[in-house]
Design an enzyme around this catalytic site. Sequence first.
Site, short mmCIF file in Angstrom:
data_model
loop_
_atom_site.label_atom_id
_atom_site.label_comp_id
_atom_site.label_asym_id
_atom_site.label_seq_id
_atom_site.Cartn_x
_atom_site.Cartn_y
_atom_site.Cartn_z
N ARG A 1 0.81 -1.20 0.00
CA ARG A 1 0.00 0.00 0.00
C ARG A 1 0.86 1.27 0.00
O ARG A 1 0.55 2.23 -0.70
CB ARG A 1 -0.88 -0.01 1.26
CG ARG A 1 -1.94 1.05 1.30
CD ARG A 1 -2.64 1.04 2.66
NE ARG A 1 -3.04 -0.28 3.10
CZ ARG A 1 -4.22 -0.83 2.84
NH1 ARG A 1 -5.12 -0.17 2.15
NH2 ARG A 1 -4.50 -2.04 3.27
N CYS B 1 -26.14 -4.78 -8.04
CA CYS B 1 -27.34 -5.13 -7.29
C CYS B 1 -26.99 -5.65 -5.90
O CYS B 1 -27.17 -6.83 -5.59
CB CYS B 1 -28.15 -6.15 -8.07
SG CYS B 1 -28.52 -5.53 -9.71
#
Length: 423
Positions: A276, A345
């Site tokens: 990161r 969804c």
Amino acid sequence: MHEFRYSKKDLLCEKLRIADLVARFQTPLYVYSYQTLIGHFLKLKDAFRQINPLVCYSVKANSNLAILKALVNKGAGLDIVSGGELFRALQAGCPPERIVYASVGKTDAEIEKAVRRKILFFNVESVAELENINRICGRLNRVSRVALRINPDVEPKTHKYITTGKLTSKFGVDFKCVQQILLLRNALPHVRIVGLHIHIGSQITDSVPFIAAIRKVIDFIGVLKKKGIVIEYLNIGGGMGITYNRETPQTAQEYARRVIPFFKKSGLKMILEPGRFIAGQAGVLVTKVLYVKQTPRKKFIIVDAGMNDLIRPSLYGAYHQILPLRATENRKADLEKVDVVGPICESGDFLAQERRLPKVKEGEYLAVMSAGAYGFSMASNYNSRLRCQEVMVVHDRVFTIRQRESLRDLTRHEIIPPFLLGK
Ligand SMILES: *Cc1c(COP(=O)(O)O)cnc(C)c1O
């Protein structure tokens, strides 16, 4: 420090307007800054230069071949966690002697490949794995170097899904177990234990847990030394936090200042595995506003990127700053509280919740910041969405480093059995 900034109200990546990139490549689009990527690698290298560590970039943070190649060209090693990542590392031209391999579940086939390619060492996570590596090396008539991953049982104060150094997590072995392994090491002639490894978690912003873990291991190495067991490498893992919102993580300089004395005193060789820290600020996800939807309770900004493109908000409740490509005056009165959601969804499909943003309209574009790490590498095809394009900007030039997937890619590996086709 990163190369995404406004100039004359346009958000730039290095010298290019992101709006121009969007016009050319469409959205959703990952845009990476080469300078930001390399800058973070060099910043870390420089902070620790007194002890000349091997910095093994953690491939899983962003495994695009161009990202790997850029770092390998600058002298980075790679930290891998699967046979697939070994394949990528070698494709990117990483010398095997700069590859370290961690994972609690290495298969026989993965171990064999890594042994044959003579990687620097395995980070071993259990006794059973160590015995297995010994057995496989025996069959191949090889001796492999290994480092034992210690679970130092420290609390890193980060999200529980990315906490890896507590005794309740599946990673590494405890101190007692390491001691037992080292005493029995003569029974394992095909592995040479050359190092110890710790990696206590990710997005850790406080220096205390890092130092606590390192101190525990250094003390332990002292005890081992008295028993005649000499350790050559200490791999202190990754986990350095970055600023997504208002975090103030320790800088590379501060980390180095605290850690270097341990290494100078002990003479251990240092390995770092940042993911990161190197890639996080180097990428943004650019997305288009499809609809603005006002409901009785909330206002939703519906965009064309979803949790399949960037899952961190859904998975960890992670915060990513969201900026318009065209800067607004940003007067407080113009801010409105919105949810930025994707088309998928699932109610968990959001990029930001209850976020104060300048008013945005349909057809405008937003940049989701600090998305270079654990962004595309965690992307999926859920909802049969095509994984998006990735481009890398270098000064005033832009290169496609991954094409947008096509509909054919989507079903490429699927097979309808003949009986369903009436044959
Ligand atoms: C994921 C991982 C890293 C990198 O973690 P960051 O928080 O991205 O620096 C380093 N080492 C190991 C073993 C890992 O699993």
